[in-house]
Design a protein around this motif. Sequence first.
Motif, PDB file in Angstrom:
ATOM      1  N   VAL A 161       0.917  -1.101   0.284  1.00 28.60           N
ATOM      2  CA  VAL A 161      -0.112  -0.041  -0.008  1.00 28.60           C
ATOM      3  C   VAL A 161       0.863   1.310  -0.111  1.00 28.60           C
ATOM      4  O   VAL A 161       2.052   1.224   0.697  1.00 28.60           O
ATOM      5  N   PRO A 162       0.477   2.298  -0.847  1.00 22.65           N
ATOM      6  CA  PRO A 162       1.394   3.500  -0.564  1.00 22.65           C
ATOM      7  C   PRO A 162       1.562   3.946   0.709  1.00 22.65           C
ATOM      8  O   PRO A 162       2.742   4.425   1.160  1.00 22.65           O
ATOM      9  N   VAL A 163       0.433   4.219   1.380  1.00 25.33           N
ATOM     10  CA  VAL A 163       0.612   4.506   2.871  1.00 25.33           C
ATOM     11  C   VAL A 163      -0.188   3.741   3.870  1.00 25.33           C
ATOM     12  O   VAL A 163      -1.402   3.482   3.793  1.00 25.33           O
ATOM     13  N   ALA A 164       0.587   3.254   5.077  1.00 21.79           N
ATOM     14  CA  ALA A 164      -0.004   2.736   6.039  1.00 21.79           C
ATOM     15  C   ALA A 164      -0.178   3.752   7.281  1.00 21.79           C
ATOM     16  O   ALA A 164       0.945   4.262   7.524  1.00 21.79           O
ATOM     17  N   VAL A 165      -1.214   3.602   7.790  1.00 22.18           N
ATOM     18  CA  VAL A 165      -1.396   4.618   9.040  1.00 22.18           C
ATOM     19  C   VAL A 165      -1.787   3.499  10.245  1.00 22.18           C
ATOM     20  O   VAL A 165      -2.470   2.859  10.320  1.00 22.18           O
ATOM     21  N   ASP A 211       5.039   2.277   1.138  1.00 25.76           N
ATOM     22  CA  ASP A 211       6.100   3.300   0.935  1.00 25.76           C
ATOM     23  C   ASP A 211       6.170   4.317   2.146  1.00 25.76           C
ATOM     24  O   ASP A 211       7.342   4.779   2.141  1.00 25.76           O
ATOM     25  N   TYR A 212       5.054   4.567   2.897  1.00 23.92           N
ATOM     26  CA  TYR A 212       5.227   5.560   4.082  1.00 23.92           C
ATOM     27  C   TYR A 212       4.251   4.863   5.118  1.00 23.92           C
ATOM     28  O   TYR A 212       3.440   4.252   4.937  1.00 23.92           O
ATOM     29  N   VAL A 213       4.972   5.196   6.401  1.00 19.21           N
ATOM     30  CA  VAL A 213       4.112   4.838   7.594  1.00 19.21           C
ATOM     31  C   VAL A 213       3.871   5.952   8.440  1.00 19.21           C
ATOM     32  O   VAL A 213       4.750   6.655   8.524  1.00 19.21           O
ATOM     33  N   LEU A 214       2.435   6.312   8.779  1.00 21.71           N
ATOM     34  CA  LEU A 214       2.320   7.131   9.603  1.00 21.71           C
ATOM     35  C   LEU A 214       1.905   6.612  11.167  1.00 21.71           C
ATOM     36  O   LEU A 214       0.817   6.094  11.169  1.00 21.71           O
ATOM     37  N   GLY A 215       2.749   7.007  11.840  1.00 23.59           N
ATOM     38  CA  GLY A 215       2.622   6.552  13.568  1.00 23.59           C
ATOM     39  C   GLY A 215       1.685   7.452  14.221  1.00 23.59           C
ATOM     40  O   GLY A 215       1.956   8.566  14.620  1.00 23.59           O
ATOM     41  N   CYS A 216       0.251   6.908  14.099  1.00 22.60           N
ATOM     42  CA  CYS A 216      -0.745   7.781  14.735  1.00 22.60           C
ATOM     43  C   CYS A 216      -1.190   6.953  15.962  1.00 22.60           C
ATOM     44  O   CYS A 216      -2.303   6.833  16.439  1.00 22.60           O
ATOM     45  N   ASP A 217      -0.290   6.369  16.715  1.00 20.98           N
ATOM     46  CA  ASP A 217      -0.502   5.244  17.491  1.00 20.98           C
ATOM     47  C   ASP A 217      -0.438   5.679  19.236  1.00 20.98           C
ATOM     48  O   ASP A 217      -0.131   4.668  20.076  1.00 20.98           O
ATOM     49  N   GLY A 218      -0.473   6.851  19.572  1.00 23.19           N
ATOM     50  CA  GLY A 218      -0.730   7.219  21.013  1.00 23.19           C
ATOM     51  C   GLY A 218       0.597   7.586  21.466  1.00 23.19           C
ATOM     52  O   GLY A 218       1.591   7.367  21.076  1.00 23.19           O
ATOM     53  N   ALA A 219       0.423   7.672  22.793  1.00 24.14           N
ATOM     54  CA  ALA A 219       1.406   8.078  23.763  1.00 24.14           C
ATOM     55  C   ALA A 219       2.388   6.910  24.005  1.00 24.14           C
ATOM     56  O   ALA A 219       3.766   7.117  23.925  1.00 24.14           O
ATOM     57  N   ALA A 244      11.090   0.637   9.538  1.00 26.27           N
ATOM     58  CA  ALA A 244      11.337   1.707   8.547  1.00 26.27           C
ATOM     59  C   ALA A 244      12.532   2.325   8.159  1.00 26.27           C
ATOM     60  O   ALA A 244      13.438   2.025   9.199  1.00 26.27           O
ATOM     61  N   GLY A 245      12.812   2.879   7.206  1.00 21.09           N
ATOM     62  CA  GLY A 245      14.184   3.264   6.922  1.00 21.09           C
ATOM     63  C   GLY A 245      14.288   4.395   5.859  1.00 21.09           C
ATOM     64  O   GLY A 245      13.115   4.745   5.567  1.00 21.09           O
ATOM     65  N   THR A 246      15.564   4.489   5.307  1.00 19.85           N
ATOM     66  CA  THR A 246      15.719   5.410   4.098  1.00 19.85           C
ATOM     67  C   THR A 246      15.724   4.766   2.963  1.00 19.85           C
ATOM     68  O   THR A 246      15.610   5.465   1.884  1.00 19.85           O
ATOM     69  N   VAL A 247      15.689   3.571   2.800  1.00 21.31           N
ATOM     70  CA  VAL A 247      15.826   2.614   1.338  1.00 21.31           C
ATOM     71  C   VAL A 247      14.646   1.651   1.593  1.00 21.31           C
ATOM     72  O   VAL A 247      14.408   0.954   2.710  1.00 21.31           O
ATOM     73  N   GLY A 248      13.990   1.757   0.514  1.00 18.48           N
ATOM     74  CA  GLY A 248      13.086   0.800   0.173  1.00 18.48           C
ATOM     75  C   GLY A 248      11.746   0.939   1.012  1.00 18.48           C
ATOM     76  O   GLY A 248      11.598   1.837   2.222  1.00 18.48           O
ATOM     77  N   PRO A 249      10.579   0.019   0.974  1.00 15.19           N
ATOM     78  CA  PRO A 249       9.425   0.314   1.582  1.00 15.19           C
ATOM     79  C   PRO A 249       9.537  -0.158   3.124  1.00 15.19           C
ATOM     80  O   PRO A 249      10.517  -0.738   3.588  1.00 15.19           O
ATOM     81  N   ALA A 250       8.602   0.464   3.996  1.00 20.50           N
ATOM     82  CA  ALA A 250       8.697   0.126   5.237  1.00 20.50           C
ATOM     83  C   ALA A 250       7.869  -1.247   5.309  1.00 20.50           C
ATOM     84  O   ALA A 250       7.110  -1.687   4.284  1.00 20.50           O
ATOM     85  N   ARG A 251       8.085  -2.007   6.464  1.00 18.70           N
ATOM     86  CA  ARG A 251       7.609  -3.426   6.647  1.00 18.70           C
ATOM     87  C   ARG A 251       6.696  -3.455   8.137  1.00 18.70           C
ATOM     88  O   ARG A 251       7.243  -3.101   9.068  1.00 18.70           O
TER      89      ARG A 251
END
Length: 537
Positions: A35-39, A191-199, A167-174
Amino acid sequence: MPARRRRRRGLGRHRRRRRRPLHATAAGEIRVTHVPVAVVGAGPTGVAAATLLAQYGVEVLVLDRWTAVYPQPRAVHLDDEVCRIIARLGVADQFMAVSRPGLGLRLLDRDLTVLAEFRRDPRHSPNGFPQANMFDQPELETLLRANLARHPRAQLLGGVEVVEVVAGTVGPARITAVDRTDGRRHVITADYVLGCDGANSLVRAAIGSAMRDLKFEQRWLVVDVATAEDLRQWEGVHQVCDPDRAATYMRIGDTRYRWEFRLRTGESAADYQSLAALRPLIEPWTAGVPDHELDVLRVTEYTFRAQIADRWRRGNAFLLGDAAHLTPPFVGQGLGAGLRDAMNLAWKLAGVLTDTLPRGVLDTYEQERKPHARHMIGLALNVGRAMTAGGELGSLARRAIVPRLHRIPAIGAKLLDSQTPRLHRSPLVRRKVRGLGGRLCPNPVVSEGQRLDSVLGIGFAVVSATPLSAADAALAERAGAVVHVAEAGGEVAEWLRRGRVTVAVVRPDRTVMCAGRDTAALFESLPASRSTAGRTR
């Protein structure tokens, strides 16, 4: 404008790549190639970010360990700036129907004597919404999730617990997640991960970020009560300024009320689980209301903290909301800060994914949002200390000083002003000392009942005091920017005049990127002149 052309003038559509779709097999196994973006996290921040990305045509998957909205109330306040984000998500009318305008602030001493009162008119706001809005968080989350379901490019997958993020600077996140119903492990790449997983963010730990303590920690009792009885209280926020028992009272709905009391040493929420135990605390507001008319919805203890993550990004992973910052609730900006994060990042990320913005714009997320979040945390700290600091001497000082504050119009205006600071300078914010850069543009009604935000669409825009020349109009067209010419004598024209400019370039998040009088030079500041704006509707 023909529908075909409108589609070309959005931030772009994410290029489809051949992938197997997300689906569940008969055995319950979830399969995803990419997926392009995982949240990670389906709270308000995560759902808002996913909705904004889906509006730009980006495919996004939201993962959450729970299958439904958490039913207990938490956040209860959003300001008018954040309500513009709610409107952008598409649920403004629904939110206004379940929220209640806050009418100002009343400061009380320990005996509940009114020291000062600052009234707010909910009809007056440059952003088009009341400056304070009280609500029930589960109701807001229900609206946001139902709205997300309208977007076919977004999917919310509940009942899965993310256990690892690489996650890193090369390749997709896993991402590795475990289905909470059958225990199966599933792998998702993005391609990108958004960490909206709280405190207690797993994503924050995965990118090697740590919370920095800003030296504030207090234990408070939070009480939510429902009653059909009219408590006959003033409809603003009541703030009890007492170092021994600071407290806050708010009406948050037609039948909903919230109290917060600072806990003393040795006390805990367990001491207040019955209405009989709570009565001495809430009696000043509930006197005359019989016990059977008071429904205690929740009594819990919160530790109010002030913390901010030392880094908000590593490569293709970002932190948003409580994963990036924690603030005491004294100015009601905790949830709003997460929604501001989502609004700031989503259009930039969509632009990068659609090849309409350079990758470098992602660096501006932390550059812009971190100083703003830290400022708002500092404001909350100052308010909290003003309520509770100084012991008996502090109480005496408040009794002497606070009653005089309302006599100084500038102080009253400052206390009630919901405008937050300008964004810091970045490649996407060109600031002058007293300029408009970094501030939100106003949002008045400008055309056929529509507010400016609706007219400008979801991309870059140009707001001008006068019609553009043919050459300037061509520049705007090539940049894909919607042009709005302000009506002479109207609110937008007056805003430009006060800023001593004739033209402003406005970003998709409605922040002024730059403003001035040289139209051609301003248009050159549009990112690589390839970013696009306009409407996808």
